[in-house]
Design an enzyme around this catalytic site. Sequence first.
Site, mmCIF file in Angstrom:
data_model
loop_
_atom_site.group_PDB
_atom_site.id
_atom_site.type_symbol
_atom_site.label_atom_id
_atom_site.label_comp_id
_atom_site.label_asym_id
_atom_site.label_seq_id
_atom_site.Cartn_x
_atom_site.Cartn_y
_atom_site.Cartn_z
ATOM 1 N N ARG A 8 52.650 -0.676 -79.162
ATOM 2 C CA ARG A 8 53.411 -0.908 -77.920
ATOM 3 C C ARG A 8 52.747 -1.792 -76.800
ATOM 4 O O ARG A 8 53.442 -2.548 -76.115
ATOM 5 C CB ARG A 8 54.042 0.252 -77.422
ATOM 6 C CG ARG A 8 54.984 0.994 -78.162
ATOM 7 C CD ARG A 8 55.638 2.116 -77.490
ATOM 8 N NE ARG A 8 56.837 2.820 -78.537
ATOM 9 C CZ ARG A 8 56.547 3.953 -79.242
ATOM 10 N NH1 ARG A 8 55.087 4.120 -79.468
ATOM 11 N NH2 ARG A 8 57.437 4.402 -80.008
ATOM 12 N N GLU A 44 45.026 13.970 -83.765
ATOM 13 C CA GLU A 44 45.154 15.798 -83.850
ATOM 14 C C GLU A 44 44.886 15.983 -85.212
ATOM 15 O O GLU A 44 44.352 17.207 -85.435
ATOM 16 C CB GLU A 44 46.778 15.912 -83.803
ATOM 17 C CG GLU A 44 46.971 17.320 -83.689
ATOM 18 C CD GLU A 44 48.652 17.534 -83.377
ATOM 19 O OE1 GLU A 44 48.901 18.749 -83.361
ATOM 20 O OE2 GLU A 44 49.451 16.464 -83.089
#
Length: 219
Positions: A100, A137
């Site tokens: 992005r 994660e």
Amino acid sequence: MPDSTSSHPPRNRPDATETSGQSSHQPASSSQLAGLKIRLHKSLRQFPDFPSPGILFEDILPLFSDPTLHQDLIHALELHIKTNYAPGQRPDIIVGLEARGWLFGPSLALRLGAGFVPVRKQGKLPGPTETASYEKEYGQDFFQIQADAIKQGQLVLIVDDIIATGGSAAAAGSLVERLGGVLLGYVFVLELDFLKGREKLNAPVYTLLSSQEDKSGKT
């Protein structure tokens, strides 16, 4: 690591908004920036429990589907940079993070008369590259930059949509410094401040819009 106080050769880049009386326009610029922030923030959307339960997803894509909002976003970022960085200390290069950061990084670079350099996931760039790892994660991931993308002493600003844990931005910063760039700072549209990602970054951090608040009405 390059010394951010070292001398930097003068640049001969056109800048239509630079004037000798720049400081006298700063209050007006601050007022204009505040108005732009309000319009932009109202246009964001939130999606609870996406992409997994407990996550409140911030959707910035409405800022790009409307040409006026898109222009407002670029103008707001431009105002921030030109207010906070003096002529001669503004970025030579805007580095955008996959993916992005690419939505607004090239347009912002054009407005500033700077170059744009993408940072990509490992294996996506041709030619010699530099690589940096960061923690996710569920394990490690890797960012790469082309080895000749930034020249020694060039002033660099890193941009992305959201700062969360800060790991990917920190990896991009390490790549910039490894190539000899002078890291001016990081610019984000939004920040998830409860994750304290900015504590991982070794240069000034600017977030255009306020930290995440749940607008969904969900309790």
